[in-house]
Design an enzyme around this catalytic site. Structure first.
Site, mmCIF file in Angstrom:
data_model
loop_
_atom_site.group_PDB
_atom_site.id
_atom_site.type_symbol
_atom_site.label_atom_id
_atom_site.label_comp_id
_atom_site.label_asym_id
_atom_site.label_seq_id
_atom_site.Cartn_x
_atom_site.Cartn_y
_atom_site.Cartn_z
ATOM 1 N N CYS A 17 45.786 35.375 52.854
ATOM 2 C CA CYS A 17 45.318 36.051 54.067
ATOM 3 C C CYS A 17 44.531 35.012 54.871
ATOM 4 O O CYS A 17 44.224 33.922 54.359
ATOM 5 C CB CYS A 17 44.423 37.231 53.702
ATOM 6 S SG CYS A 17 42.932 36.718 52.840
ATOM 7 N N HIS A 78 34.786 35.860 49.764
ATOM 8 C CA HIS A 78 34.208 37.160 49.391
ATOM 9 C C HIS A 78 32.767 37.342 49.860
ATOM 10 O O HIS A 78 32.272 38.457 49.909
ATOM 11 C CB HIS A 78 34.163 37.305 47.865
ATOM 12 C CG HIS A 78 35.499 37.348 47.209
ATOM 13 N ND1 HIS A 78 36.510 38.157 47.643
ATOM 14 C CD2 HIS A 78 35.975 36.700 46.116
ATOM 15 C CE1 HIS A 78 37.558 37.993 46.849
ATOM 16 N NE2 HIS A 78 37.268 37.116 45.920
ATOM 17 N N CYS A 100 34.481 35.035 54.708
ATOM 18 C CA CYS A 100 35.454 35.478 55.717
ATOM 19 C C CYS A 100 34.720 36.196 56.856
ATOM 20 O O CYS A 100 33.847 37.032 56.597
ATOM 21 C CB CYS A 100 36.452 36.420 55.053
ATOM 22 S SG CYS A 100 37.540 37.214 56.233
ATOM 23 N N GLU A 135 32.777 40.743 46.359
ATOM 24 C CA GLU A 135 32.497 41.255 47.714
ATOM 25 C C GLU A 135 31.507 42.422 47.635
ATOM 26 O O GLU A 135 30.612 42.556 48.479
ATOM 27 C CB GLU A 135 33.798 41.711 48.392
ATOM 28 C CG GLU A 135 33.562 42.183 49.824
ATOM 29 C CD GLU A 135 34.816 42.717 50.493
ATOM 30 O OE1 GLU A 135 35.893 42.096 50.356
ATOM 31 O OE2 GLU A 135 34.724 43.774 51.146
ATOM 32 N N THR A 171 36.797 45.527 51.759
ATOM 33 C CA THR A 171 37.884 45.190 52.696
ATOM 34 C C THR A 171 39.271 45.275 52.055
ATOM 35 O O THR A 171 40.265 45.453 52.742
ATOM 36 C CB THR A 171 37.714 43.760 53.260
ATOM 37 O OG1 THR A 171 37.663 42.844 52.165
ATOM 38 C CG2 THR A 171 36.482 43.627 54.110
ATOM 39 N N CYS A 206 40.422 45.797 55.531
ATOM 40 C CA CYS A 206 40.967 44.706 56.338
ATOM 41 C C CYS A 206 42.411 45.030 56.741
ATOM 42 O O CYS A 206 43.222 45.399 55.892
ATOM 43 C CB CYS A 206 40.920 43.423 55.516
ATOM 44 S SG CYS A 206 41.696 42.048 56.345
ATOM 45 N N SER A 234 44.765 38.120 39.519
ATOM 46 C CA SER A 234 44.737 38.712 40.861
ATOM 47 C C SER A 234 45.010 40.213 40.835
ATOM 48 O O SER A 234 46.108 40.651 40.493
ATOM 49 C CB SER A 234 45.772 38.004 41.745
ATOM 50 O OG SER A 234 45.963 38.740 42.924
ATOM 51 N N SER A 235 44.010 41.017 41.224
ATOM 52 C CA SER A 235 44.240 42.470 41.243
ATOM 53 C C SER A 235 45.163 42.817 42.410
ATOM 54 O O SER A 235 45.969 43.739 42.327
ATOM 55 C CB SER A 235 42.926 43.246 41.324
ATOM 56 O OG SER A 235 42.107 42.717 42.312
ATOM 57 N N ASN A 236 45.062 42.038 43.493
ATOM 58 C CA ASN A 236 45.970 42.252 44.621
ATOM 59 C C ASN A 236 47.416 41.968 44.196
ATOM 60 O O ASN A 236 48.344 42.674 44.595
ATOM 61 C CB ASN A 236 45.532 41.329 45.774
ATOM 62 C CG ASN A 236 46.480 41.376 46.937
ATOM 63 O OD1 ASN A 236 47.266 40.462 47.130
ATOM 64 N ND2 ASN A 236 46.428 42.447 47.706
#
Ligand code: SF4
Length: 298
Positions: A17, A78, A100, A135, A171, A206, A234-236
């Site tokens: 991102c 974060h 960010c 975060e 986010t 986000c 990575s949880s994403n």
């Protein structure tokens, strides 16, 4: 075109991102001038990218490892709570702050709500997110203890509803889950107080995150086989690979080119995609490996 050779497409809208991309660019530029630079926590949840940054002179440390020998400390996308900045000041570290801008705006809003509530003597900040996520630590740190974290719908029962409530989401939170939570809290507030003006919902997910899932579905539908490249932390990556698998059961998750197996018999098209922490260079390398496998199949 030879029909036996499958088309290979890299999903150029996947990968870092803008917040992570920006942080990495800041780190790379700084590493050209000095090293080592100490990064608080892992800059991205991707082992291959961390290895690359280590080779450039970045060192990854835990918060309890900060000491006066560390000349330059890097804050990742974060963000961090104010305490971290004072610890770094006390250790005379110079700080490279790559928080960010979207997270930074959210920190300011949370801080402002909390300040208002302290001044008026009533009100609570509610943050929806994942316990222990950096975060979240950064956001809670803005409130001087005047906030609670909610991670599940069931936890809404423990809120004191007799006060104004300001709702914020991490986010990277899921949109549908946050919407259900906001609905539940608004309903509870109305039911318990008879008022409908006590809950304020802030839409702080986000946009780059919320667009990923529908794009992932469309991309996964387009191809016979999907190779999803992500780090194991990575949880994403777990979330988005699940989204891809829902529409395309031929979705395979890999961490590096060497994980790719011969999954391509009969495939006419292969899509390569990744998480917000997956570097594009790694997807390019995976594409090279797939190409070698399919050529070998001919
Ligand atoms: S997901 Fe959005 S808010 Fe989070 S780092 Fe990336 S751009 Fe920033």
């Amino acid at each position: 075109m030879n029909p036996a050779i499958p088309e290979i497409e890299i999903d150029r809208s996947s990968g870092f991102c803008s917040g992570v991309e920006r942080a990495i660019k800041i780190a790379e530029d700084k590493l050209l001038q000095e090293e080592p630079i100490y990064c608080l926590g892992n800059l991205v949840h991707n082992e291959e990218e961390l290895e690359r940054l280590s080779s450039l002179g970045m060192r990854f440390i835990r918060h309890d490892e900060i000491n006066g020998e560390m000349k330059t400390v890097f804050i990742r996308a974060h963000g961090e709570p104010p305490e971290t900045y004072s610890i770094l000041r006390n250790n005379n570290a110079s700080v490279i702050d790559a928080t960010c801008p979207v997270v930074l705006r959210l920190q300011h809003k949370v801080k402002e709500s909390s300040r208002q509530f302290r001044e008026t003597g009533s009100g609570l900040v509610i943050i929806y997110g994942k316990p222990g996520h950096p975060e979240i630590t950064g956001l809670l740190g803005q409130t001087e203890g005047n906030a609670i974290l909610i991670s599940k719908l069931e936890e809404t029962g423990s809120i004191d509803y007799n006060q104004p409530l300001h709702l914020y989401a991490q986010t990277t939170a899921g949109e549908e889950e946050y919407a259900s939570l906001c609905r539940r809290i608004s309903e509870n507030s109305l039911q318990l107080t008879g008022r409908n003006d006590l809950v304020t919902v802030h839409n702080t997910i986000c946009r780059q995150m919320s667009q990923r899932a529908p794009r992932m579905r469309a991309f996964a539908q387009k191809h016979d086989v999907i190779i999803f490249v992500t780090g194991s932390e990575s949880s994403n990556g777990r979330y988005l690979s699940g989204v891809a698998r829902e529409v395309n059961p031929e979705t395979h998750v890999v961490g590096s080119p060497s994980d790719v197996e011969n999954w391509f018999a009969g495939a006419r098209s292969i899509g390569i995609t990744g998480a917000t922490s997956t570097p594009l260079w790694l997807m390019d390398e995976v594409a090279g490996r797939i190409k070698a496998i399919v050529e070998n199949n001919l």
